[in-house]
Design a protein around this motif. Structure first.
Motif, mmCIF file in Angstrom:
data_model
loop_
_atom_site.group_PDB
_atom_site.id
_atom_site.type_symbol
_atom_site.label_atom_id
_atom_site.label_comp_id
_atom_site.label_asym_id
_atom_site.label_seq_id
_atom_site.Cartn_x
_atom_site.Cartn_y
_atom_site.Cartn_z
ATOM 1 N N LYS A 57 49.030 52.594 61.366
ATOM 2 C CA LYS A 57 48.026 53.234 62.214
ATOM 3 C C LYS A 57 46.792 53.669 61.438
ATOM 4 C CE LYS A 57 51.339 54.901 65.579
ATOM 5 N NZ LYS A 57 51.948 56.072 66.189
ATOM 6 N N ASP A 58 46.951 54.094 60.202
ATOM 7 C CA ASP A 58 45.829 54.607 59.411
ATOM 8 C C ASP A 58 45.123 53.459 58.702
ATOM 9 O OD1 ASP A 58 46.374 57.177 60.217
ATOM 10 O OD2 ASP A 58 47.568 57.642 58.443
ATOM 11 N N ARG A 59 44.354 52.717 59.490
ATOM 12 C CA ARG A 59 43.705 51.528 58.941
ATOM 13 C C ARG A 59 42.500 51.136 59.784
ATOM 14 N NH1 ARG A 59 44.670 46.792 61.815
ATOM 15 N NH2 ARG A 59 46.094 47.072 63.548
ATOM 16 N N LEU A 60 41.705 50.264 59.206
ATOM 17 C CA LEU A 60 40.615 49.637 59.937
ATOM 18 C C LEU A 60 41.134 48.340 60.529
ATOM 19 C CD1 LEU A 60 37.678 50.136 57.415
ATOM 20 C CD2 LEU A 60 37.902 51.168 59.695
ATOM 21 N N ILE A 102 33.385 37.640 53.360
ATOM 22 C CA ILE A 102 34.513 37.773 52.434
ATOM 23 C C ILE A 102 34.871 39.246 52.258
ATOM 24 C CG2 ILE A 102 35.196 37.542 50.006
ATOM 25 C CD1 ILE A 102 33.594 34.894 49.987
ATOM 26 N N ALA A 103 33.861 40.100 52.095
ATOM 27 C CA ALA A 103 34.119 41.533 51.918
ATOM 28 C C ALA A 103 34.839 42.109 53.137
ATOM 29 C CB ALA A 103 32.814 42.274 51.655
ATOM 30 N N ILE A 104 34.399 41.736 54.333
ATOM 31 C CA ILE A 104 35.044 42.234 55.553
ATOM 32 C C ILE A 104 36.479 41.714 55.633
ATOM 33 C CG2 ILE A 104 35.038 42.073 58.087
ATOM 34 C CD1 ILE A 104 31.922 42.238 57.882
ATOM 35 N N PHE A 105 36.685 40.444 55.335
ATOM 36 C CA PHE A 105 38.035 39.878 55.349
ATOM 37 C C PHE A 105 38.945 40.661 54.413
ATOM 38 C CE2 PHE A 105 41.305 37.175 53.552
ATOM 39 C CZ PHE A 105 41.923 36.687 54.695
ATOM 40 N N ASP A 106 38.458 40.935 53.185
ATOM 41 C CA ASP A 106 39.269 41.665 52.211
ATOM 42 C C ASP A 106 39.613 43.075 52.690
ATOM 43 O OD1 ASP A 106 39.291 39.488 50.507
ATOM 44 O OD2 ASP A 106 37.741 40.282 49.164
ATOM 45 N N ILE A 107 38.659 43.741 53.328
ATOM 46 C CA ILE A 107 38.920 45.085 53.857
ATOM 47 C C ILE A 107 40.020 45.019 54.909
ATOM 48 C CG2 ILE A 107 37.989 46.975 55.266
ATOM 49 C CD1 ILE A 107 35.239 46.355 53.884
ATOM 50 N N LEU A 108 39.888 44.078 55.837
ATOM 51 C CA LEU A 108 40.843 44.000 56.946
ATOM 52 C C LEU A 108 42.225 43.534 56.490
ATOM 53 C CD1 LEU A 108 38.541 42.564 59.745
ATOM 54 C CD2 LEU A 108 39.225 44.954 59.353
ATOM 55 N N GLU A 109 42.273 42.789 55.414
ATOM 56 C CA GLU A 109 43.537 42.268 54.910
ATOM 57 C C GLU A 109 44.481 43.390 54.486
ATOM 58 O OE1 GLU A 109 46.024 38.993 54.024
ATOM 59 O OE2 GLU A 109 44.173 39.127 55.173
ATOM 60 N N ASP A 110 43.921 44.425 53.856
ATOM 61 C CA ASP A 110 44.753 45.529 53.388
ATOM 62 C C ASP A 110 43.861 46.748 53.194
ATOM 63 O OD1 ASP A 110 46.985 46.926 52.454
ATOM 64 O OD2 ASP A 110 46.615 46.331 50.380
ATOM 65 N N HIS A 141 32.195 49.380 39.395
ATOM 66 C CA HIS A 141 32.779 49.264 40.734
ATOM 67 C C HIS A 141 33.657 50.480 41.025
ATOM 68 C CE1 HIS A 141 33.990 45.971 43.800
ATOM 69 N NE2 HIS A 141 34.133 47.160 44.342
ATOM 70 N N ASN A 142 34.450 50.885 40.046
ATOM 71 C CA ASN A 142 35.303 52.072 40.212
ATOM 72 C C ASN A 142 34.465 53.332 40.396
ATOM 73 O OD1 ASN A 142 37.705 50.650 40.065
ATOM 74 N ND2 ASN A 142 37.926 50.961 37.866
ATOM 75 N N GLU A 143 33.375 53.455 39.614
ATOM 76 C CA GLU A 143 32.493 54.615 39.743
ATOM 77 C C GLU A 143 31.904 54.701 41.157
ATOM 78 O OE1 GLU A 143 28.131 56.027 38.120
ATOM 79 O OE2 GLU A 143 29.337 54.754 36.809
ATOM 80 N N ALA A 144 31.436 53.581 41.665
ATOM 81 C CA ALA A 144 30.863 53.553 43.014
ATOM 82 C C ALA A 144 31.926 53.871 44.059
ATOM 83 C CB ALA A 144 30.241 52.191 43.292
ATOM 84 N N SER A 145 33.126 53.379 43.855
ATOM 85 C CA SER A 145 34.219 53.644 44.794
ATOM 86 C C SER A 145 34.564 55.125 44.828
ATOM 87 C CB SER A 145 35.456 52.831 44.392
ATOM 88 O OG SER A 145 35.151 51.469 44.361
ATOM 89 N N GLU A 146 34.579 55.756 43.662
ATOM 90 C CA GLU A 146 34.850 57.198 43.609
ATOM 91 C C GLU A 146 33.731 57.988 44.284
ATOM 92 O OE1 GLU A 146 37.595 58.942 42.848
ATOM 93 O OE2 GLU A 146 38.465 56.937 42.742
ATOM 94 N N THR A 147 32.495 57.564 44.093
ATOM 95 C CA THR A 147 31.371 58.224 44.763
ATOM 96 C C THR A 147 31.541 58.123 46.275
ATOM 97 O OG1 THR A 147 29.880 57.762 42.915
ATOM 98 C CG2 THR A 147 28.852 58.235 45.051
ATOM 99 N N LEU A 148 31.916 56.953 46.759
ATOM 100 C CA LEU A 148 32.126 56.773 48.198
ATOM 101 C C LEU A 148 33.250 57.673 48.700
ATOM 102 C CD1 LEU A 148 31.398 55.287 50.787
ATOM 103 C CD2 LEU A 148 33.002 53.476 50.107
ATOM 104 N N ARG A 198 36.843 48.087 48.241
ATOM 105 C CA ARG A 198 36.478 47.007 49.168
ATOM 106 C C ARG A 198 35.260 47.400 50.013
ATOM 107 N NH1 ARG A 198 42.406 47.027 49.749
ATOM 108 N NH2 ARG A 198 43.152 45.341 48.446
ATOM 109 N N LEU A 199 35.192 48.660 50.425
ATOM 110 C CA LEU A 199 34.019 49.111 51.188
ATOM 111 C C LEU A 199 32.758 49.090 50.321
ATOM 112 C CD1 LEU A 199 35.469 51.986 53.383
ATOM 113 C CD2 LEU A 199 34.396 49.879 54.192
ATOM 114 N N PHE A 200 32.894 49.475 49.049
ATOM 115 C CA PHE A 200 31.721 49.383 48.176
ATOM 116 C C PHE A 200 31.286 47.929 48.017
ATOM 117 C CE2 PHE A 200 29.740 48.449 44.121
ATOM 118 C CZ PHE A 200 28.530 49.111 44.322
ATOM 119 N N THR A 201 32.240 47.014 47.916
ATOM 120 C CA THR A 201 31.886 45.600 47.829
ATOM 121 C C THR A 201 31.027 45.198 49.023
ATOM 122 O OG1 THR A 201 33.895 45.080 46.589
ATOM 123 C CG2 THR A 201 32.807 43.242 47.715
ATOM 124 N N LEU A 202 31.400 45.660 50.202
ATOM 125 C CA LEU A 202 30.616 45.350 51.401
ATOM 126 C C LEU A 202 29.248 46.025 51.343
ATOM 127 C CD1 LEU A 202 30.260 44.012 54.117
ATOM 128 C CD2 LEU A 202 31.508 45.916 55.160
#
Length: 159
Positions: free
Chosen positions: A7-10, A33-41, A123-130, A147-151
Motif C-alpha cells: 500500500k505504501d507506494r507510488l 526510464i526513470a519513471i519505470f524504475d520508480i514504479l518497479e520498486d 546522487h546520494n547527497e541529492a537523495s538525502e536532500t530530497l 529514483r525520484l532524484f534521477t527523474l
C-alpha cells in the motif's frame, strides 16, 4: 511480496506537460526510464493516509510540485519544494555524468570507477536532500529518493 506491491507506494508517476514541457527524444527516453524504475520498486507513504498513490510532478512558480492523488484521481495533498537546494548538486551531477560518459570511451577502468564513485556520492547527497525536504510530509526509503532524484535530474538534463 515486495514493497512495490504493498500500500505504501507510488502506483503511477506522471509529468505535468503544461509546466515542464516535452523534451527531445533523448530526454523523453531518460524520463520514461526513470519513471519505470520508480514504479518497479518504491516506498512512498504519507503519514496518516493509506496508499497507493499517484504522483504528478510539475513546476509552480519555479518550485517543484508534488501533486499526490489516489490512483483514482482524488487529491490527497500537494507539496511545493524549492529547487534552490538542488541547483548546485544538479549542476555538479550533470558535469560528473558528462565526465563519466566521456571517460567510458577513453579512460582506464580505474579512472572510470573513480568518476562513478563521485557520481554515486552526488546522487546520494541529492537523495538525502530530497528526503530531508519531504521529511514529515512523505516517507521515502533511500532507493525511492534516489529514483525520484534521477527523474528530477532528467527534467533538467540538457541532452
Amino acid at each position: 511480496m515486495s514493497e512495490a506491491k504493498g500500500k505504501d507506494r507510488l502506483a503511477a508517476v506522471t509529468l505535468d506537460e503544461d509546466s515542464i514541457g516535452r523534451g527531445n527524444p533523448d530526454q523523453e527516453h531518460e524520463r520514461a526510464i526513470a519513471i519505470f524504475d520508480i514504479l518497479e520498486d518504491n516506498h512512498f507513504a504519507i503519514p496518516g493516509r493509506e496508499g497507493p498513490y499517484a504522483l504528478n510532478l510539475g513546476l509552480v512558480e519555479n518550485k517543484l510540485s508534488f501533486a499526490i492523488r489516489t490512483p483514482t484521481g482524488e487529491p490527497v495533498i500537494t507539496h511545493l519544494l524549492s529547487l534552490t537546494p538542488f541547483r548546485r548538486v544538479i549542476r555538479d551531477y550533470e558535469m560528473i555524468c558528462e565526465s563519466y560518459y566521456n571517460a567510458i570511451r577513453t579512460a582506464s577502468p580505474t579512472q572510470i570507477e573513480a568518476i562513478d564513485m563521485g557520481r554515486r556520492g552526488l546522487h546520494n547527497e541529492a537523495s538525502e536532500t530530497l528526503k530531508q525536504r519531504l521529511d514529515g510530509k512523505v516517507d521515502l526509503d533511500h532507493d525511492t529518493a534516489r529514483r525520484l532524484f534521477t527523474l528530477i535530474f532528467a527534467l533538467h538534463w540538457k541532452g
